[in-house]
Design a protein around this motif. Structure first.
Motif, mmCIF file in Angstrom:
data_model
loop_
_atom_site.group_PDB
_atom_site.id
_atom_site.type_symbol
_atom_site.label_atom_id
_atom_site.label_comp_id
_atom_site.label_asym_id
_atom_site.label_seq_id
_atom_site.Cartn_x
_atom_site.Cartn_y
_atom_site.Cartn_z
ATOM 1 N N GLN A 195 -22.237 82.732 57.174
ATOM 2 C CA GLN A 195 -23.322 83.656 56.839
ATOM 3 C C GLN A 195 -23.167 84.242 55.449
ATOM 4 O OE1 GLN A 195 -20.720 84.477 58.602
ATOM 5 N NE2 GLN A 195 -20.075 86.506 57.876
ATOM 6 N N GLY A 196 -21.994 84.090 54.860
ATOM 7 C CA GLY A 196 -21.737 84.609 53.518
ATOM 8 C C GLY A 196 -21.129 85.996 53.537
ATOM 9 N N THR A 197 -20.323 86.262 52.514
ATOM 10 C CA THR A 197 -19.740 87.594 52.345
ATOM 11 C C THR A 197 -19.858 87.985 50.880
ATOM 12 O OG1 THR A 197 -17.768 88.955 52.760
ATOM 13 C CG2 THR A 197 -17.364 86.713 52.009
ATOM 14 N N GLN A 198 -20.273 89.215 50.632
ATOM 15 C CA GLN A 198 -20.521 89.675 49.272
ATOM 16 C C GLN A 198 -19.213 90.046 48.590
ATOM 17 O OE1 GLN A 198 -23.526 89.981 47.458
ATOM 18 N NE2 GLN A 198 -22.164 90.496 45.743
ATOM 19 N N VAL A 199 -19.041 89.554 47.376
ATOM 20 C CA VAL A 199 -17.928 89.940 46.522
ATOM 21 C C VAL A 199 -18.515 90.510 45.235
ATOM 22 C CG1 VAL A 199 -15.983 89.110 45.151
ATOM 23 C CG2 VAL A 199 -16.334 88.238 47.469
ATOM 24 N N LYS B 7 -13.025 88.514 37.583
ATOM 25 C CA LYS B 7 -13.908 88.865 36.482
ATOM 26 C C LYS B 7 -15.277 89.249 37.027
ATOM 27 C CE LYS B 7 -11.687 85.211 33.747
ATOM 28 N NZ LYS B 7 -11.924 83.966 32.955
ATOM 29 N N PRO B 8 -16.054 90.009 36.265
ATOM 30 C CA PRO B 8 -17.411 90.349 36.730
ATOM 31 C C PRO B 8 -18.243 89.113 37.079
ATOM 32 C CG PRO B 8 -16.802 91.738 34.891
ATOM 33 C CD PRO B 8 -15.703 90.732 35.029
ATOM 34 N N GLU B 9 -18.014 88.020 36.378
ATOM 35 C CA GLU B 9 -18.786 86.802 36.670
ATOM 36 C C GLU B 9 -18.379 86.117 37.977
ATOM 37 O OE1 GLU B 9 -17.195 87.566 33.812
ATOM 38 O OE2 GLU B 9 -16.252 85.789 32.906
ATOM 39 N N ASP B 10 -17.348 86.636 38.630
ATOM 40 C CA ASP B 10 -17.004 86.145 39.971
ATOM 41 C C ASP B 10 -17.882 86.787 41.050
ATOM 42 O OD1 ASP B 10 -13.542 86.228 39.042
ATOM 43 O OD2 ASP B 10 -14.849 84.464 39.145
ATOM 44 N N THR B 11 -18.692 87.747 40.664
ATOM 45 C CA THR B 11 -19.587 88.425 41.598
ATOM 46 C C THR B 11 -20.567 87.444 42.218
ATOM 47 O OG1 THR B 11 -19.427 90.552 40.474
ATOM 48 C CG2 THR B 11 -21.408 90.164 41.788
ATOM 49 N N GLY B 12 -20.771 87.575 43.523
ATOM 50 C CA GLY B 12 -21.730 86.736 44.215
ATOM 51 C C GLY B 12 -21.491 86.759 45.710
ATOM 52 N N VAL B 13 -22.297 85.991 46.410
ATOM 53 C CA VAL B 13 -22.102 85.805 47.844
ATOM 54 C C VAL B 13 -21.250 84.550 48.028
ATOM 55 C CG1 VAL B 13 -23.183 85.459 50.087
ATOM 56 C CG2 VAL B 13 -24.312 86.890 48.358
ATOM 57 N N TYR B 14 -20.164 84.704 48.727
ATOM 58 C CA TYR B 14 -19.231 83.605 48.964
ATOM 59 C C TYR B 14 -19.466 83.030 50.361
ATOM 60 C CZ TYR B 14 -16.680 84.521 44.680
ATOM 61 O OH TYR B 14 -16.327 84.653 43.362
ATOM 62 N N TYR B 15 -19.631 81.725 50.395
ATOM 63 C CA TYR B 15 -19.937 81.029 51.646
ATOM 64 C C TYR B 15 -18.820 80.067 52.012
ATOM 65 C CZ TYR B 15 -24.779 82.531 50.851
ATOM 66 O OH TYR B 15 -25.911 83.272 50.636
ATOM 67 N N CYS B 16 -18.483 80.067 53.260
ATOM 68 C CA CYS B 16 -17.595 79.038 53.785
ATOM 69 C C CYS B 16 -18.433 77.807 54.095
ATOM 70 C CB CYS B 16 -16.901 79.544 55.039
ATOM 71 S SG CYS B 16 -15.608 78.435 55.665
ATOM 72 N N TYR B 17 -17.902 76.652 53.773
ATOM 73 C CA TYR B 17 -18.618 75.386 53.913
ATOM 74 C C TYR B 17 -17.763 74.400 54.682
ATOM 75 C CZ TYR B 17 -19.763 70.635 52.274
ATOM 76 O OH TYR B 17 -20.024 69.294 52.196
ATOM 77 N N ARG C 51 -26.060 77.944 44.023
ATOM 78 C CA ARG C 51 -24.787 77.902 44.704
ATOM 79 C C ARG C 51 -23.868 76.891 44.002
ATOM 80 N NH1 ARG C 51 -25.129 78.041 51.192
ATOM 81 N NH2 ARG C 51 -26.652 79.620 50.554
ATOM 82 N N GLU C 52 -22.592 77.247 43.875
ATOM 83 C CA GLU C 52 -21.637 76.379 43.180
ATOM 84 C C GLU C 52 -20.337 76.279 43.957
ATOM 85 O OE1 GLU C 52 -21.180 78.384 39.425
ATOM 86 O OE2 GLU C 52 -19.782 79.865 40.229
ATOM 87 N N TYR D 193 -17.954 77.949 48.623
ATOM 88 C CA TYR D 193 -18.972 77.950 47.588
ATOM 89 C C TYR D 193 -19.338 79.414 47.320
ATOM 90 C CZ TYR D 193 -19.916 72.909 47.771
ATOM 91 O OH TYR D 193 -19.819 71.540 47.686
ATOM 92 N N ARG D 194 -19.989 79.637 46.199
ATOM 93 C CA ARG D 194 -20.499 80.971 45.908
ATOM 94 C C ARG D 194 -21.863 80.865 45.238
ATOM 95 N NH1 ARG D 194 -16.351 82.836 41.033
ATOM 96 N NH2 ARG D 194 -17.250 81.515 39.397
#
Length: 115
Positions: free
Chosen positions: A107-111, A86-96, A45-46, A37-38
């Motif tokens: 804990q999330g990783t920033q992209v 793309k710039p809209e892919d920016t966010g915190v990415y979480y493993c679920y 979150r999506e 998710y991000r």
């Protein structure tokens, strides 16, 4: 209990690529669904990409054709290959991960996608 640890985030230019990893530990044999998710800045979150059981993976509409999720069960690791970013892919990415009755998040990783 299951622990999820992400790695591989960072800064990438538009059009570039990045690979995220999620290492699972603990009672990994209980996991039914696993994926990514991000959360973009200021948004909810999506779902990005998700394995539901043994079915082929699902992808969010905005990443179809650009992102690929894969898994290495011998290493209890899930990957997310991201291309044509793309710039809209920016966010915190979480493993679920989900087992019967429990949900797990890393804990999330920033992209960040920016020139």
């Amino acid at each position: 209990q299951v622990q999820l640890v992400e790695s591989g985030g960072g800064l990438v230019q538009p059009g570039g690529s990045l690979r995220l990893s999620c290492a699972a530990s603990g009672a990994t044999y209980t996991i039914i669904n696993i994926g990514w998710y991000r959360q973009p800045p200021g948004n909810q979150r999506e779902m990005v990409a998700l394995f539901r059981g043994s079915s082929p993976p699902d992808y969010g509409d905005s990443v179809k054709g650009r992102f690929t999720i894969s898994r290495d069960d011998a290493r209890d690791t899930v990957y997310l290959e991201m291309h044509s970013m793309k710039p809209e892919d920016t966010g915190v990415y979480y493993c679920y991960g989900r087992s019967r009755g429990s949900t797990y998040w890393g804990q999330g990783t920033q992209v960040t996608v920016s020139s």
